[in-house]
Design an enzyme around this catalytic site. Structure first.
Site, PDB file in Angstrom:
ATOM      1  N   HIS A 167      46.704  90.958  16.686  1.00 31.26           N
ATOM      2  CA  HIS A 167      46.592  90.331  18.000  1.00 31.26           C
ATOM      3  C   HIS A 167      47.696  90.876  18.893  1.00 31.26           C
ATOM      4  O   HIS A 167      48.864  90.879  18.495  1.00 31.26           O
ATOM      5  CB  HIS A 167      46.761  88.810  17.895  1.00 31.26           C
ATOM      6  CG  HIS A 167      45.590  88.104  17.302  1.00 31.26           C
ATOM      7  ND1 HIS A 167      44.523  87.658  18.055  1.00 31.26           N
ATOM      8  CD2 HIS A 167      45.300  87.766  16.023  1.00 31.26           C
ATOM      9  CE1 HIS A 167      43.640  87.067  17.266  1.00 31.26           C
ATOM     10  NE2 HIS A 167      44.081  87.121  16.025  1.00 31.26           N
TER      11      HIS A 167
HETATM   12 ZN   LIG Z   1      42.993  86.477  14.258  1.00 33.33          ZN
END
Ligand SMILES: [Zn+2]
Ligand SMILES: [Zn+2]
Length: 146
Positions: free
Chosen positions: A106
Site C-alpha cells: 500500500h
Molecule cells: Zn491490503
C-alpha cells in the site's frame, strides 16, 4: 495452487487481463490505483509472481530485492503524482488482516480520507496489523550483502 493463482484477482491484473489501468509495469511488478482509495493518493504495487503474504517472504536476497523494488516503484509514483503531500506511507497488511492473498504494497500520499481510515493501516504491535515497508525490509534483510 494452480486454482488459487488463476482465481486470484491480482494475478489477473498483473497479466493485464482486467480493465484496471496500470500505472507501472516491468518484468517484476505492476502498480495500480487501490479500488477503494483511503487517501489523497492510494496505490498498490504487487509482484507479478503470486506470493500470498508477507509470511511467505524470507530473509534472503531475492525477497529483499523484490520488496526494495516494490518500494522504489511506489515512492516514485506517489511522489510524482502528489509532490506536495505532507507525508507518504508504505506498508503491508499481515495475515489475517490482509484482504487479498497476493502480496501488495500500500502506497499513500496522506492525509487519509476520511481520517478514520488510518485505523486500517496502523500497527497492532505484537498482534501484527500493518507493517511499514522499512520494518519488513529490516526483517528480511539477508545476512550477507547482496
Ligand atoms: Zn491490503
Ligand atoms: Zn495472485
Amino acid at each position: 495452487m494452480e486454482g488459487a493463482v488463476s482465481s486470484c484477482i491480482f494475478c489477473q491484473i498483473a497479466r493485464s487481463a482486467t480493465s484496471t489501468t496500470l500505472l507501472h509495469k516491468d518484468d517484476r511488478v505492476v502498480a495500480f490505483q487501490d479500488i477503494n482509495p483511503s487517501a489523497f493518493r492510494h496505490y498498490l504495487v504487487i509482484p507479478i509472481e503470486h506470493i500470498p503474504t508477507v509470511k511467505d517472504l524470507q530473509q534472503r536476497s531475492k525477497d529483499f530485492s523484490l520488496v526494495s523494488h516494490m518500494l522504489n516503484v511506489g515512492q516514485n509514483l506517489v511522489q510524482r503524482d502528489a509532490p506536495h503531500a505532507k507525508r507518504y506511507r508504505f506498508g503491508f497488511h499481515q495475515p489475517p488482516l490482509n484482504s487479498v492473498n497476493h502480496l501488495h504494497l500500500h502506497c499513500f500520499a496522506l492525509p487519509f480520507i476520511p481520517r478514520w481510515k488510518r485505523v486500517k493501516y496502523s500497527s497492532l504491535g505484537p498482534f501484527g496489523g500493518f507493517i511499514e515497508a522499512d520494518k519488513l525490509l529490516e526483517r528480511i534483510k539477508p545476512l550477507y550483502p547482496l
